[in-house]
Design an enzyme around this catalytic site. Structure first.
Site, PDB file in Angstrom:
ATOM      1  N   HIS A 111     -12.278   1.786  -0.227  1.00 55.60           N
ATOM      2  CA  HIS A 111     -10.841   1.547  -0.406  1.00 55.60           C
ATOM      3  C   HIS A 111     -10.131   1.154   0.890  1.00 55.60           C
ATOM      4  CE1 HIS A 111      -9.919   5.217   1.682  1.00 55.60           C
ATOM      5  NE2 HIS A 111      -8.683   5.263   1.279  1.00 55.60           N
TER       6      HIS A 111
ATOM      7  N   HIS B 141       0.860  -1.188   0.000  1.00 54.25           N
ATOM      8  CA  HIS B 141       0.000   0.000   0.000  1.00 54.25           C
ATOM      9  C   HIS B 141       0.896   1.237   0.000  1.00 54.25           C
ATOM     10  CE1 HIS B 141      -2.874   2.776   2.481  1.00 54.25           C
ATOM     11  NE2 HIS B 141      -2.907   3.073   1.210  1.00 54.25           N
TER      12      HIS B 141
END
Lengths: 484, 144
Positions: free
Chosen positions: A407, A238
């Site tokens: 998300h 990420h």
């Protein structure tokens, strides 16, 4: 500028509405996909007002939307989605965010969790030593100045040429890991300077590289197509465009602020500075934003490559014997032209997703061929202690949210609140007691990013599934990770 | 001289700073020092060098935000830490909209300086300059 409070009304299951008539400057309704619990958690959060603010922008089509993980942002709320008419609409850096193409990639392995339990600590420590993390980290991928231009122009294709990913990996990435139309001529010397040494670095805050294990399969058929099985070890990266993207946004906000004045666009919040999509200013930002998006894809692919090297080394296997496969790579902060149904007709619109994942159903032409029969993987990272999810796009996403889904978990508390809750050492120990090994470069990171400062990602996923934006495929639990 | 030049303010996601001054320029100088202080203790930075800056923008708020973002750029890209504002003036005329600044500070030394945050930018969101009890107050929010 103080904003008038928007009126909020319940509009059905998982749906709260901010009617257009509740504020004189709104051009359309705001729709927030929430359950009662998530709505209650918004409390003093100003994000509903931000949903209303987005609804004031010229050329917005459909509603101003917010995903279940919505929370306060800059300009758009985090979790905000809005689409704009191709010729009458605007583009806004505040609808993309400073971290352009912050996103997630997920790599599967052929290795079972039982094989990793023993060397797990060594794996995490070696990841921490090899993948540059933290404030000011650099040197993940050294490039020459001409190569850097290629990164900006060609994104994942550069990564293929440099050997940090396979030739078919871009096929499993949103936009195949490169946005066409990037123009390095729109990039300032400052952005180049800030980003040049930061390729392949994690950064700080909520970014992570995490080892995860497939804990539950919720859809056998789709999981099989995605190559996921129970007990399987995976890696989630990420991160975004680092200082390069931050500077692109910083450079263009004044440009867009001037443009808004020039084109007579009244803004309820200056952070929503925008320009018509057809204007020179709008097109310049779009071309620069694409450079940052391409940078971010190479950034994530590079960290993934480092992780694969480390994993193979620790597991004492050859790379080709680990069964590595890129499940998918998604953008969470992006603006893109896409074809969507608007009032029953196909239209080309500029979709802004700021803290939202594209979600496309089976059969959609933009879904990779390998997944087209089931739909696009939707990757939703959680927090360090709970879970992350793999979902699959559903048809409702096309009618409800311009093909978008949540998300992440969504922040619940401030960093300071986290610091008051527990010290980093306590967080590390508590996670270790649950078998989760974490390393962080900065002393306060673990306290500021501890699981309790986030909403429960399971609630977010439940709402996404309830609305039909995406369908759960697999739940992944964290077993260790590194942060900045 | 004022007692309190700046302070961090709790913020839902990121970092907010308030700074005060007898006038706008003093408040802005203190705002920039307040920003640096959130990343690294000011008393660990020595004044070994001077760094001049010129920020041109016809809009006063934009000019101030651009100056604060210049501080972020100096720290993030140039690895240079300011600890004092030696000189600051606004050239405000028909032909000139420039903030002229000279900062004092030194290059970041990893053995003495550890940056606490990776600040993306100083945002436009909520930026405000107000007058309170004879002082000028600047409030700004950083995206982390």
């Amino acid at each position: 500028m103080a904003q008038p409070q928007a009126t909020i009304e319940r509009a059905g299951p998982f749906r709260y509405r901010i009617p257009q008539e509740s504020r004189a400057d709104m051009r359309t309704d705001g729709i927030m996909f929430l359950n009662d619990s998530l709505f209650g958690q918004l409390r003093a959060d100003m994000s509903p007002t931000q949903v209303a603010n987005v609804a004031t922008l010229p050329g917005i089509v459909g509603c101003s939307l917010a995903m279940p993980d919505m929370h306060w942002g800059y300009g758009f709320p985090i979790g905000g989605v809005a689409a704009f008419h191709a010729t009458e609409g605007v583009i806004s850096p505040g609808g993309v965010g400073y971290d352009i193409n912050c996103g997630v990639n997920l790599t599967r392995t052929a290795v079972h969790w039982q094989e990793v339990q023993g060397p797990l600590e060594r794996l995490i420590n070696t990841m921490f030593a090899r993948i540059p993390t933290g404030v000011g980290s650099k040197g993940g991928l050294r490039v020459t100045k001409p190569e850097f231009e290629q990164v900006l122009l060609t994104g994942a294709q550069f990564a293929v040429r440099r050997g940090v990913c396979g030739a078919d990996d871009p096929l499993h990435m949103e936009e195949q890991g490169a946005l066409a139309g990037a123009d390095p001529g729109e990039i300032s010397a400052r952005a180049r300077e800030r980003g040049f040494e930061q390729l392949g670095t994690l950064g700080a805050g909520n970014h992570f590289v995490e080892v995860q294990v497939v804990e539950e399969i919720h859809d056998e058929r789709v999981a099989q197509v995605f190559g996921l099985f129970p007990g399987q070890v995976c890696c989630m990266v990420h991160s975004g465009s680092r200082g390069f993207g931050y500077q692109v946004c910083t450079d263009f906000l004044p440009v867009m602020d001037r443009a808004a004045s020039k084109f007579g666009i009244e803004l309820p919040d200056r952070q929503l500075a925008c320009a018509p999509l057809t204007s020179k200013e709008g097109q310049r930002y779009f071309a620069a934003m694409k450079c940052a998006a391409n940078f971010a894809w190479v950034n994530r692919l590079t960290m993934r490559w480092h992780w694969m090297q480390v994993f193979a080394e620790i597991m004492k296997r050859r790379i080709e014997d680990c069964g590595f496969g890129l499940v998918y790579d998604v953008c969470h902060n992006i603006a893109k032209f896409e074809q969507h149904l608007v009032a029953g007709d196909e239209a080309r619109v500029c979709v802004h997703r700021k803290g939202a994942t594209r979600s496309l159903p089976a059969g959609h032409p933009l879904v990779p061929l390998a997944y087209r029969q089931v739909g696009q993987p939707v990757l939703i990272p959680g927090d360090m202690g709970r879970a992350s999810w793999v979902l699959v796009g559903e048809p409702n996403a096309l009618t409800e949210s311009f093909g978008s889904a949540p998300h992440g978990a969504g922040r619940l508390m401030s960093r300071n609140a986290g610091l008051k809750l527990r010290r980093s050492n306590e967080v590390r120990e508590q996670l270790a007691a649950r078998g989760i090994i974490v390393q962080a470069r900065t002393g306060s990171t673990l306290a500021e990013e501890q699981p309790e400062v986030y909403k429960n990602v399971d609630d977010v996923v439940a709402v996404a599934a309830g609305v039909g934006l995406a369908r759960p495929v697999a739940k992944l639990r964290p077993v260790g990770g590194i942060k900045g | 001289m004022i007692d309190k030049r700046f302070r961090a303010v709790d913020h839902s996601g990121d970092l907010a700073v308030e700074a005060w001054g007898a006038d706008e320029l003093e408040a802005l100088a203190n705002a920039s020092l307040g920003l640096v202080a959130q990343l690294v203790p000011l008393d660990t930075i020595e004044e070994r060098e001077q760094f001049p800056l010129w920020i041109a923008d016809e809009d006063v708020d934009r000019r101030m935000i651009a100056y604060l973002n210049e501080i972020i750029y100096l720290i993030s890209a140039r690895r240079w830490l300011p600890c004092s504002v030696k000189y600051m003036t606004n050239c405000n005329s028909k032909d000139c909209n420039e903030l002229q600044v000279v900062l004092g500070g030194e290059p970041l030394d990893p053995t003495r300086h550890e940056l606490k945050y990776d600040v993306k930018a100083v945002t436009y969101h909520g930026f405000r300059v107000t007058k309170e009890t004879g002082m000028v107050k600047i409030y700004f929010v950083c995206d982390l």
